[in-house]
Design an enzyme around this catalytic site. Structure first.
Site, PDB file in Angstrom:
ATOM      1  N   HIS A  72      53.863 -46.355 -51.951  1.00 44.00           N
ATOM      2  CA  HIS A  72      52.492 -45.667 -51.797  1.00 44.00           C
ATOM      3  C   HIS A  72      51.694 -46.641 -50.811  1.00 44.00           C
ATOM      4  O   HIS A  72      52.260 -47.518 -50.566  1.00 44.00           O
ATOM      5  CB  HIS A  72      51.778 -45.589 -53.405  1.00 44.00           C
ATOM      6  CG  HIS A  72      51.692 -47.004 -53.969  1.00 44.00           C
ATOM      7  ND1 HIS A  72      52.517 -47.468 -54.580  1.00 44.00           N
ATOM      8  CD2 HIS A  72      50.770 -47.549 -53.973  1.00 44.00           C
ATOM      9  CE1 HIS A  72      52.133 -48.824 -55.147  1.00 44.00           C
ATOM     10  NE2 HIS A  72      50.945 -48.800 -54.684  1.00 44.00           N
TER      11      HIS A  72
ATOM     12  N   HIS B 257      49.641 -41.800 -57.345  1.00 45.24           N
ATOM     13  CA  HIS B 257      50.754 -42.952 -57.524  1.00 45.24           C
ATOM     14  C   HIS B 257      50.650 -43.557 -58.846  1.00 45.24           C
ATOM     15  O   HIS B 257      51.470 -44.414 -59.025  1.00 45.24           O
ATOM     16  CB  HIS B 257      50.761 -43.601 -56.362  1.00 45.24           C
ATOM     17  CG  HIS B 257      50.211 -45.010 -56.206  1.00 45.24           C
ATOM     18  ND1 HIS B 257      49.369 -45.195 -55.218  1.00 45.24           N
ATOM     19  CD2 HIS B 257      49.762 -45.963 -57.162  1.00 45.24           C
ATOM     20  CE1 HIS B 257      48.517 -46.121 -55.366  1.00 45.24           C
ATOM     21  NE2 HIS B 257      48.797 -46.741 -56.571  1.00 45.24           N
TER      22      HIS B 257
END
Length: 174
Positions: free
Chosen positions: A47, A103
């Site tokens: 991420h 995320h």
């Protein structure tokens, strides 16, 4: 262009590091855990990155800050807090989200606010049953500083489907 090239190199370097770490972990697991069987596939999910992708008929540089790719069929991981479950998910490829999902649970308060509000005792109670640090230097990561992962998952049911639910057993911070 120079920035994007350098950034891409750094992300490729990080990907190679993730691959090397996974290889090392799997090697130890094969040696120490018998029998050890590798599942369907390893989840390689990162991420806070940029990538070139096609969306809406254009080539774009997509920045995923607080998000991960959720292309149709793509596996990802959405972690909860230190004391909550996490999810292995399969992307649904929703074009309205630029094929992305969250995320993680995301914070409900700043690190400073969490440090002021919670005690070590609060943190110990919130992480009962989880092997993790339980000292003043991780109070900012205590579970109550994060959103309810179940509410986060419900809010993105049009972005991902849950493939597996993971119970938090060990959490390494810092």
């Amino acid at each position: 262009d120079d920035y994007v090239e350098a950034m891409t190199w750094a992300q490729d370097y990080a990907a190679e590091n993730r691959r090397a770490m996974m290889d090392a972990v799997l090697r130890v697991m094969r040696e120490e855990l018998r029998p050890f069987q590798l599942g369907e596939v390893a989840v390689n999910c990162h991420h806070n990155y940029c990538t070139r992708e096609q969306h809406f008929g254009e080539e774009l540089i997509v920045t995923r800050k607080g998000a991960v790719s959720a292309k149709a069929g793509e596996l990802g991981i959405i972690p909860g807090s230190m004391g909550a479950r996490s999810y292995i998910v399969r992307g649904l490829g929703n074009p309205e989200s630029v094929e992305s999902c969250s995320h993680g649970a995301g914070r409900v308060m700043s690190r400073t606010a969490a440090q002021k509000r919670f005690t070590v005792e609060d943190h110990i109670a919130a992480t009962e049953g989880v092997e993790c640090r339980k000292d003043k230097d991780v109070i900012d990561e205590t579970p109550a500083a994060y959103k309810d992962i179940d509410a986060v998952m419900a809010a993105q049911r049009d972005l991902v489907e849950v493939a597996y639910t993971l119970k938090q057993v060990v959490c390494v911070k810092g």
